[in-house]
Design a protein around this motif. Structure first.
Motif, PDB file in Angstrom:
ATOM      1  N   VAL A 146      -5.120 -26.283  62.190  1.00  0.00           N
ATOM      2  CA  VAL A 146      -4.197 -27.344  61.793  1.00  0.00           C
ATOM      3  C   VAL A 146      -2.846 -27.143  62.463  1.00  0.00           C
ATOM      4  CG1 VAL A 146      -5.295 -27.734  59.555  1.00  0.00           C
ATOM      5  CG2 VAL A 146      -3.369 -26.192  59.704  1.00  0.00           C
ATOM      6  N   VAL A 147      -2.163 -28.261  62.641  1.00  0.00           N
ATOM      7  CA  VAL A 147      -0.800 -28.269  63.160  1.00  0.00           C
ATOM      8  C   VAL A 147       0.065 -28.836  62.041  1.00  0.00           C
ATOM      9  CG1 VAL A 147       0.745 -29.084  64.967  1.00  0.00           C
ATOM     10  CG2 VAL A 147      -1.702 -28.794  65.458  1.00  0.00           C
ATOM     11  N   ILE A 148       1.033 -28.058  61.594  1.00  0.00           N
ATOM     12  CA  ILE A 148       1.947 -28.530  60.559  1.00  0.00           C
ATOM     13  C   ILE A 148       3.234 -28.933  61.254  1.00  0.00           C
ATOM     14  CG2 ILE A 148       3.280 -27.926  58.501  1.00  0.00           C
ATOM     15  CD1 ILE A 148       1.024 -26.048  57.736  1.00  0.00           C
ATOM     16  N   ILE A 149       3.587 -30.194  61.083  1.00  0.00           N
ATOM     17  CA  ILE A 149       4.801 -30.727  61.694  1.00  0.00           C
ATOM     18  C   ILE A 149       5.837 -30.870  60.597  1.00  0.00           C
ATOM     19  CG2 ILE A 149       5.799 -32.652  62.971  1.00  0.00           C
ATOM     20  CD1 ILE A 149       2.911 -33.082  64.101  1.00  0.00           C
TER      21      ILE A 149
ATOM     22  N   TYR B 243       3.879 -33.867  58.314  1.00  0.00           N
ATOM     23  CA  TYR B 243       2.556 -34.298  58.788  1.00  0.00           C
ATOM     24  C   TYR B 243       1.668 -33.072  58.945  1.00  0.00           C
ATOM     25  CZ  TYR B 243       5.445 -38.245  60.206  1.00  0.00           C
ATOM     26  OH  TYR B 243       6.341 -39.271  60.221  1.00  0.00           O
ATOM     27  N   ILE B 244       0.401 -33.251  58.629  1.00  0.00           N
ATOM     28  CA  ILE B 244      -0.597 -32.208  58.849  1.00  0.00           C
ATOM     29  C   ILE B 244      -1.657 -32.805  59.770  1.00  0.00           C
ATOM     30  CG2 ILE B 244      -2.300 -30.656  57.817  1.00  0.00           C
ATOM     31  CD1 ILE B 244       0.537 -30.119  56.808  1.00  0.00           C
TER      32      ILE B 244
ATOM     33  N   GLU C 124       3.931 -25.983  63.897  1.00  0.00           N
ATOM     34  CA  GLU C 124       3.406 -24.641  63.671  1.00  0.00           C
ATOM     35  C   GLU C 124       1.901 -24.745  63.520  1.00  0.00           C
ATOM     36  OE1 GLU C 124       6.459 -22.051  61.246  1.00  0.00           O
ATOM     37  OE2 GLU C 124       6.105 -23.975  60.226  1.00  0.00           O
ATOM     38  N   PHE C 125       1.203 -23.686  63.911  1.00  0.00           N
ATOM     39  CA  PHE C 125      -0.254 -23.689  63.925  1.00  0.00           C
ATOM     40  C   PHE C 125      -0.802 -22.728  62.867  1.00  0.00           C
ATOM     41  CE2 PHE C 125       1.378 -24.615  68.125  1.00  0.00           C
ATOM     42  CZ  PHE C 125       0.720 -25.796  68.435  1.00  0.00           C
TER      43      PHE C 125
ATOM     44  N   SER D 205      -0.312 -17.843  66.413  1.00  0.00           N
ATOM     45  CA  SER D 205       0.661 -17.939  67.502  1.00  0.00           C
ATOM     46  C   SER D 205       0.224 -19.099  68.399  1.00  0.00           C
ATOM     47  CB  SER D 205       0.703 -16.640  68.296  1.00  0.00           C
ATOM     48  OG  SER D 205      -0.522 -16.488  69.009  1.00  0.00           O
ATOM     49  N   LEU D 206       1.069 -19.473  69.321  1.00  0.00           N
ATOM     50  CA  LEU D 206       0.729 -20.536  70.271  1.00  0.00           C
ATOM     51  C   LEU D 206      -0.520 -20.155  71.061  1.00  0.00           C
ATOM     52  CD1 LEU D 206       1.556 -23.256  71.495  1.00  0.00           C
ATOM     53  CD2 LEU D 206       2.936 -22.005  73.136  1.00  0.00           C
TER      54      LEU D 206
END
Length: 161
Positions: free
Chosen positions: A36-39, A47-48, A4-5, A21-22
């Protein structure tokens, strides 16, 4: 794992701000605006990935979170001739041991400095040395493809959430 972004991750509050959004995240990337991308795995952030686009400082980083959403490890990369170079590694310990953090600062010629921290304060006796840093060079990340800095577990089956 789900990606998620967001506009930012607030480590102290342990939450994200400004869901993107993407398409919005792609625009942030194209305009070199930080995001940031939250995995997450099973709805919990693991992971961030922070994308900074600072060509004079840290370009991007990844934080490995524990179950309390504290960063137990972080790796920071600098842009180096169209590649990334792993410049800094921090390992934090939350289990009550005397040393609560160890940091490594690497140079492209293999020199490094290792610092130990007790109660958040650096000890005066840093360790200096030289090591092989050939594995510290990574492919430059592109939007949606962060594999060069992700651990193997996160590379498999990563989907947008």
């Amino acid at each position: 794992m789900i990606a998620e972004f967001y506009e930012s991750w607030r480590g102290i509050r342990k939450n994200a701000r400004g869901k993107l959004s993407l398409d919005q995240a792609k625009q942030f990337h194209q305009k070199e605006k930080p995001y940031v991308v939250i995995i997450s795995k099973n709805k919990a952030p693991v992971y961030i990935v922070k994308i900074n686009f600072n060509y004079e400082g840290y370009f991007c980083s990844i934080a490995y979170l524990n179950e309390n959403l504290d960063a137990k490890k972080s790796e920071s990369y600098v842009a180096q001739e169209h590649q990334l170079f792993l410049k800094n590694v921090q390992k934090k310990y939350y289990d009550g041991r005397e040393i609560d953090m160890v940091t490594y600062l690497y140079e492209t010629d293999g020199r490094y400095r290792k610092n130990f921290f007790i109660d958040g304060r650096a000890m005066e006796d840093a360790e200096y040395g030289k090591c092989d840093v050939s594995s510290h060079f990574r492919e430059m990340i592109q939007f949606g493809n962060y594999d060069s800095i992700l651990p193997e577990e996160a590379k498999r089956g990563l989907q947008e959430g």
